[in-house]
Design a protein around this motif. Structure first.
Motif, short mmCIF file in Angstrom:
data_model
loop_
_atom_site.label_atom_id
_atom_site.label_comp_id
_atom_site.label_asym_id
_atom_site.label_seq_id
_atom_site.Cartn_x
_atom_site.Cartn_y
_atom_site.Cartn_z
N ALA A 92 50.13 76.18 -24.91
CA ALA A 92 49.72 77.63 -24.59
C ALA A 92 48.66 77.97 -23.94
CB ALA A 92 49.41 77.99 -26.13
N ASP A 93 47.93 77.23 -23.28
CA ASP A 93 46.68 77.35 -22.65
C ASP A 93 47.05 77.04 -21.16
OD1 ASP A 93 45.05 77.96 -24.75
OD2 ASP A 93 44.36 75.77 -25.03
N LYS A 94 48.03 76.20 -20.58
CA LYS A 94 48.51 75.95 -19.36
C LYS A 94 48.59 77.13 -18.63
CE LYS A 94 50.03 71.53 -20.67
NZ LYS A 94 51.05 70.54 -20.98
N PRO A 95 49.25 78.18 -18.98
CA PRO A 95 49.46 79.33 -18.07
C PRO A 95 47.99 79.82 -17.72
CG PRO A 95 51.07 79.64 -19.61
CD PRO A 95 50.09 78.54 -20.04
N MET A 96 47.13 79.80 -18.55
CA MET A 96 45.85 80.52 -18.28
C MET A 96 45.05 79.51 -17.40
SD MET A 96 44.56 81.40 -22.07
CE MET A 96 45.65 82.08 -23.42
N ILE A 97 45.10 78.09 -17.45
CA ILE A 97 44.24 77.38 -16.72
C ILE A 97 44.81 77.32 -15.28
CG2 ILE A 97 44.15 74.84 -16.25
CD1 ILE A 97 44.46 74.30 -19.38
N ILE A 98 46.32 77.52 -14.96
CA ILE A 98 46.62 77.78 -13.63
C ILE A 98 46.05 79.03 -12.94
CG2 ILE A 98 48.82 78.25 -12.26
CD1 ILE A 98 50.44 76.51 -14.43
N GLU A 99 46.18 80.17 -13.76
CA GLU A 99 45.59 81.37 -13.25
C GLU A 99 44.29 81.40 -12.89
OE1 GLU A 99 45.64 86.14 -14.52
OE2 GLU A 99 46.84 84.55 -15.65
N LEU A 100 43.56 80.54 -13.71
CA LEU A 100 42.08 80.38 -13.70
C LEU A 100 41.80 79.30 -12.48
CD1 LEU A 100 39.14 80.35 -14.74
CD2 LEU A 100 39.58 78.45 -16.31
N ALA A 101 42.61 78.38 -12.28
CA ALA A 101 42.39 77.38 -11.16
C ALA A 101 42.57 78.22 -9.73
CB ALA A 101 43.22 76.20 -11.13
N VAL A 102 43.40 78.85 -9.87
CA VAL A 102 43.86 79.79 -8.51
C VAL A 102 42.59 80.88 -8.21
CG1 VAL A 102 45.34 81.51 -7.42
CG2 VAL A 102 46.25 79.45 -8.58
N ALA A 103 42.03 81.77 -9.07
CA ALA A 103 41.06 82.55 -9.00
C ALA A 103 39.89 81.79 -8.60
CB ALA A 103 40.80 83.15 -10.36
N ALA A 104 39.61 80.46 -9.25
CA ALA A 104 38.11 79.83 -8.74
C ALA A 104 38.48 79.33 -7.42
CB ALA A 104 38.02 78.57 -9.70
N MET A 105 39.45 78.71 -7.10
CA MET A 105 39.72 78.32 -5.50
C MET A 105 39.31 79.58 -4.80
SD MET A 105 40.49 76.21 -3.31
CE MET A 105 41.51 74.74 -4.28
N GLU A 106 39.92 80.79 -4.85
CA GLU A 106 39.47 81.94 -3.88
C GLU A 106 37.90 82.25 -3.86
OE1 GLU A 106 41.63 83.57 -2.07
OE2 GLU A 106 43.53 82.31 -2.89
N GLU A 107 37.36 81.96 -5.18
CA GLU A 107 36.03 82.36 -5.21
C GLU A 107 35.14 81.07 -4.36
OE1 GLU A 107 32.26 82.04 -8.82
OE2 GLU A 107 34.17 83.38 -9.02
N LEU A 108 35.46 79.91 -4.61
CA LEU A 108 34.92 78.66 -3.76
C LEU A 108 34.86 78.98 -2.56
CD1 LEU A 108 33.67 75.75 -3.97
CD2 LEU A 108 36.08 74.99 -3.63
N VAL A 109 36.20 79.38 -1.87
CA VAL A 109 36.14 79.32 -0.37
C VAL A 109 35.31 80.43 0.00
CG1 VAL A 109 37.62 79.89 1.63
CG2 VAL A 109 38.65 78.72 -0.37
N ARG A 110 35.16 81.42 -0.56
CA ARG A 110 34.33 82.74 -0.13
C ARG A 110 32.86 82.17 -0.30
NH1 ARG A 110 35.33 88.60 -2.16
NH2 ARG A 110 33.91 88.94 -0.83
N MET A 111 32.69 81.54 -1.44
CA MET A 111 31.11 81.35 -1.38
C MET A 111 30.45 80.04 -0.51
SD MET A 111 29.55 81.80 -4.58
CE MET A 111 28.59 80.78 -5.14
N ALA A 112 31.53 79.34 -0.09
CA ALA A 112 31.45 78.48 0.97
C ALA A 112 31.22 78.93 2.53
CB ALA A 112 32.26 77.29 1.05
N GLN A 113 31.99 80.10 2.55
CA GLN A 113 32.19 80.59 3.93
C GLN A 113 31.24 81.89 4.37
OE1 GLN A 113 36.47 81.52 4.49
NE2 GLN A 113 36.69 79.30 4.83
#
Length: 689
Positions: A206-227
């Motif tokens: 039941a948590d896996k769809p949330m985890i996928i969505e969380l990971a995608v949003a975290a990736m976008e934040e990491l890239v912006r934080m680095a650049q």
């Protein structure tokens, strides 16, 4: 089945009757219940009886052999039809399930919002989810084709599916607070298997769809934080204004849908660091996504780690799209600094510009009754390919922690960001990349005395030294797997001890092993402490076990730009002729954030085998040594102030695994470590004078 046609048989081996007349009335014969039961029983054992078996069965049942033959033909035809109907029914059900999953994925993608602007996200931006959608569509088409062809034999392929959950409002990072398969990479495997890390279970479906969505949003934040530069990152004092501080107000404005507000009692630590390392981007990604390699390379930072679940192994034969749920414990090499445990998801993505990114983000809210002393906001690194096998790494560390348990002498170091920050991760990675490059080098000059030039001997000795370092780092911190006991008082430099049993481990001597450690401050820079401790000429000033003997380097392997980064084999020539000489394996390493001098006595015969390229795994080691860190007084710029020194010993106090630890053994190791500390302090004071 009780009625069969005698003169109009059907089946896969029927033959036409030339004497049959077309207009002859068909005659039917009804078998008795006993005859049917007997033939049913025989059919289970032998569905294709031969002529002899049909004659014997017909004689026993009062039937002609041809009647028996027709009955078995019809029985086989009926069983085949039933089997096909059952398989078709299963295929239809699986097809409907695939359709429902496909619709659910489309709805989830359609409702996803962009973490940057809050608007609807384009499918093209969600490479991970797009790949899953394409996989599901391909499988759906395959099932439809098989059903339309009415396959006689079908073998279904298992797939990862999520339960039929209603898709509610779009979730972003605020849902989080805080071949592959489940793998273990516990550097601290010497300790109890029933500890906290092993008790953590993987996520439920039941948590896996949330985890996928969380990971995608975290990736976008990491890239912006680095650049992104100012005003998100504010440059401050330090060499060339190299110190960067995160502006928390700007961060909240830039990422309003983060993982929620900061919890009470937690402090924010955020840092960014870049460096060029001597390793290609593919190998770097593999190190970060393989929990065993990750814990080995960052042994001084990661005390233990475990992969709980692998939601995706990536596509196209690499880690693009790989998604893993992990738990890890991060440490400083001292019992005075509590470790930081996190439960998080790690996501790897290959971006369009050729850059690879690996991001972690906490999942602590998904654990039942989770009591966490911190959480990881999107943290990780961007890896950019450079010519000649080099890579540029930009590292982000962004955490919220409760550091009230840190001892006062280590508090400036932790507050400066050097203890757990991006600078330490990058410095460790750079040094380890140099070490790995040294292990693979073939053009070793032969002019220097003691240099090991044999590729097999270098490889075996470096592998043995790697185990030496990992064992030391796993037993020197304040991991939750440890049970440290303070021998006296409450001062910073009091000795802390713990015991463990070593049984059936070829890499460690059998018996009871006593570990002891203490940390204290020295009023000299870390480099001077490191040079003093690694120099074999000054070893007699602090090493009690050498008994004042002359220490001589027999062989060494340089593994970095700094001359202090090397693996050495030392001989202690005892002044007492009745005592045999002793060999010591030592690895010394240093970077801008810390240094280590780790050593262990080794058997002469075993080391001869290692130097000739033999297997080093069966050389017993009990490592002792020193971890040297800056005191943090100069902030993230290490400066030239004092040092924080941790001294740790491991001693075999009884060679019988079932024996009990005596108070005399504890007193001995306490006296040993106290005496070593006093000798080091005296030597440093004389040097200052």
């Amino acid at each position: 089945m009780a009625d069969i046609m005698e003169n109009n048989p059907s089946g896969d081996d029927q033959e036409p009757d030339p004497n049959q007349r077309p207009n002859k009335k068909k005659r039917y014969h009804r078998h008795t219940q006993l005859q049917i039961q007997e033939m049913e029983s025989f059919f289970k054992e032998c569905p294709h009886p031969d002529d002899k078996q049909r004659k014997e069965l017909g004689k026993r049942l009062g039937l002609e052999p041809l009647q028996v033959k027709f009955w078995f033909q019809n029985k086989r035809t009926q069983m085949k039809a039933q089997h096909e109907r059952h398989e078709n029914s299963e295929l239809r059900a699986e097809n409907e399930k695939l359709r429902a999953d496909n619709i659910r994925y489309k709805e989830a993608l359609g409702n996803t919002t962009c973490p940057n602007c809050g608007g609807p996200a384009s499918i093209g931006e969600m490479s991970f989810d797009e790949q899953h959608l394409r996989i599901e569509n391909a499988r759906l088409r395959e099932e439809i084709d098989r059903i339309s062809g009415i396959a006689a034999k079908y073998v279904g392929k298992p797939m990862l599916t999520y339960p039929n959950l209603p898709i509610g409002p779009t979730r972003s990072l605020d849902i989080g607070v805080g071949s592959f398969g489940p793998q273990t990479g516990l550097v601290g495997e010497m300790y109890s298997a029933g500890d906290l890390l092993r008790s953590v279970s993987g996520p439920i479906d039941a948590d896996k769809p949330m985890i996928i969505e969380l990971a995608v949003a975290a990736m976008e934040e990491l890239v912006r934080m680095a650049q992104t530069g100012e005003p998100l990152w504010i440059t401050g004092p330090g060499p060339d204004n190299s110190i960067e501080t995160l502006c928390e107000e700007e961060y909240v404005r830039t990422f309003p849908r983060g993982i929620g507000p900061k919890s009470l009692g937690l402090t924010t630590e955020a840092s960014r660091e870049s460096a060029v390392v001597i390793m290609n981007h593919i190998n770097l990604v593999e190190i970060l996504m393989d929990v065993n390699q990750w814990t080995n390379v960052f042994a001084g930072l990661v005390s233990r780690a475990l992969t709980l679940d692998v939601l995706s192994t990536g596509v196209a034969g690499n880690y693009n799209g790989a998604l893993q749920v992990m738990t890890a414990e991060f440490q400083v090499p001292s019992p005075l600094v509590p470790t930081r445990e996190n439960y998080f998801v790690r996501y790897c993505k290959h971006h369009a510009d050729g850059t690879w990114a690996v991001v972690d983000v906490s999942l602590d809210n998904l654990r039942p009754s989770s009591v966490s002393r911190g959480r990881r906001r999107p943290s990780g690194c961007l890896i950019q390919e450079l010519p000649n096998g080099y890579s540029k790494v930009t590292w982000i560390e962004h955490v919220e922690v409760d550091d009230r348990g840190v001892h006062n002498i280590y508090r400036p170091l932790v507050n400066s960001g050097l203890a757990f920050g991006a600078k330490r991760w990058v410095a460790t990675l750079d040094r380890q990349c140099e070490r790995l490059a040294s292990a693979m080098a073939n053009n070793i000059p032969t002019g220097d005395i003691g240099v090991i030039t044999s590729p097999e001997g270098r490889k075996s000795m470096l592998k043995l030294a790697e185990r030496l370092v990992m064992s030391f780092c796993a037993g020197v911190g304040a991991s939750t797997a440890h049970t440290w006991t303070t021998l006296s008082g409450s001062g910073a430099d009091d000795v802390r001890v713990m015991t463990r049993k070593s049984i059936d481990d070829p890499g460690r001597p059998p018996g009871i092993v006593l570990s002891a450690a203490t940390s204290f401050w020295l009023p000299v820079p870390p480099k001077r402490v490191f040079d003093f401790l690694r120099d074999e000429n000054s070893r007699s000033e602090w090493d009690i076990l050498s008994n004042g003997g002359l220490v001589q380097e027999m062989a060494h392997i340089a593994n970095g730009r700094d001359p202090g980064n090397c693996v050495s084999l030392l001989r202690v020539n005892s002044g007492n002729s009745s005592q045999s000489n002793m060999l010591i394996l030592q690895e010394s390493s240093t970077d801008s954030t810390g240094s280590y001098v780790i050593y262990a006595p080794v058997d002469i015969v075993a080391m001869n085998v290692v130097l000739s390229g033999g297997d080093p795994d069966y050389v017993a080691l009990l490592p002792s040594g020193f971890a040297i860190l800056p005191d943090g007084g100069g902030g993230i710029d290490v400066g030239t102030r004092g040092s924080l020194l941790t001294v740790a010993f491991q001693i075999l106090v009884d060679s019988v695994p079932t024996a009990k630890l005596s108070l005399g053994s504890v007193a001995t190791v306490n006296s040993l470590i106290k005496c070593t500390v006093e000798r080091i302090k005296t030597a440093v004071a004389c040097d200052n004078a």
